[in-house]
Design a protein around this motif. Structure first.
Motif, PDB file in Angstrom:
ATOM      1  N   LEU A  52     -41.678  91.776  48.330  1.00 31.52           N
ATOM      2  CA  LEU A  52     -42.869  91.867  48.014  1.00 31.52           C
ATOM      3  C   LEU A  52     -43.378  93.299  47.891  1.00 31.52           C
ATOM      4  N   TRP A  70     -44.534  90.893  43.205  1.00 30.12           N
ATOM      5  CA  TRP A  70     -43.210  90.934  43.939  1.00 30.12           C
ATOM      6  C   TRP A  70     -41.959  91.310  42.955  1.00 30.12           C
ATOM      7  N   ASN A  71     -41.063  91.877  43.500  1.00 30.61           N
ATOM      8  CA  ASN A  71     -40.030  92.269  42.595  1.00 30.61           C
ATOM      9  C   ASN A  71     -39.350  91.134  41.987  1.00 30.61           C
ATOM     10  N   ARG A 120     -45.737  85.082  51.455  1.00 27.71           N
ATOM     11  CA  ARG A 120     -44.232  85.074  51.506  1.00 27.71           C
ATOM     12  C   ARG A 120     -43.830  84.464  50.003  1.00 27.71           C
ATOM     13  N   SER A 134     -38.896  85.459  51.401  1.00 22.91           N
ATOM     14  CA  SER A 134     -39.087  86.958  51.611  1.00 22.91           C
ATOM     15  C   SER A 134     -39.738  87.301  53.057  1.00 22.91           C
TER      16      SER A 134
END
Length: 244
Positions: A52, A70-71, A120, A134
């Motif tokens: 995140l 987020w990644n 999340r 996550s």
């Protein structure tokens, strides 16, 4: 005498003919089909867990139109990935506000003002393999002319949910947070053997631990109420464990 030689010759030829005479076998075998090499099945692996980025943990969002980021997850087989974004008003996601499937690592949502939220993300590839969710981040949307914000829900540390405790003592542990970073938080702790505990064992303390004395072979339920210096409070969820 000649007759005997003639008959002997016939018998010898008959024996040679029936036994094959040791001659070479000229029967042609059908061609064999080569066995193909075994096919190697490459197992499909789940994508990596997204990390995140924004909003950050315990962030105060000035606008209630929130941009989530987020990644990018990595998929070892390079399968296409879809992300599931969950936003809830509790940190165990029983009160979901948003659950969406998104193909890019960013999404914008307009939420209610003056509320605490938790979010999340997980990643799923095109073959159905999914990562774990996550970590959970909390944030608060600014309300109209709001000068104080209620604390976030307390976070469970120990004992873990539904744990089995050996012995008759344990230390209850939790954490608390607030977007108003200068707020001093205090806690009430309720512990008992009913599903809705009513016995207060900690009253308005700043410590985030409590040493409990327990009975054997008993199921216990407990919760934490967190309060800031301005009186805003948040009721925590009910957790449980049992002794053996």
């Amino acid at each position: 005498m000649k007759n005997n030689i003639f008959y002997g010759t016939l018998i010898y030829l008959a024996v040679v003919s029936c036994s094959g005479g040791g001659g070479e076998d000229t029967t042609t075998s059908p061609p064999t089909t080569p066995t193909p090499p075994p096919t190697t099945v490459v197992p499909n692996t789940a994508p990596s867990v997204p990390g995140l980025v924004s909003p950050t943990l315990a962030q105060l969002c000035i606008s209630n139109t929130v941009v989530f980021g987020w990644n990018v997850s990595v998929d070892a087989e390079s399968n296409p990935i879809v992300y599931q974004l969950q936003i809830a008003t509790d940190n165990v996601f029983t009160q979901n506000v948003i659950t969406k499937e998104i193909s890019t690592p960013t999404h914008t949502e307009t939420l209610e003002k003056g509320k605490a939220y938790y979010w999340r993300v997980k990643a799923t590839d095109s073959k159905g393999a999914a990562s774990a969710y996550s970590t959970v981040y909390s944030f608060f949307t600014e309300g109209t002319a709001l000068t104080n914000h209620a604390p976030f829900l307390p976070q469970l540390v120990a004992p873990v949910a539904n744990a089995i405790i050996t012995g008759t003592t344990t230390t209850l542990k939790w954490t608390g947070s607030d977007v108003d970073v200068n707020d001093v938080l205090t806690y009430d702790v309720y512990l008992g053997t009913t599903a809705t505990p009513t016995t207060k064992v900690v009253d308005n303390k700043t410590a985030t631990t409590y040493d409990a004395t327990l009975l054997p072979a008993t199921i216990y339920y407990w919760k934490v109420v967190v309060r800031d210096a301005k009186g805003a409070e948040t009721q925590g969820q009910i957790w449980s464990f049992r002794t053996n």
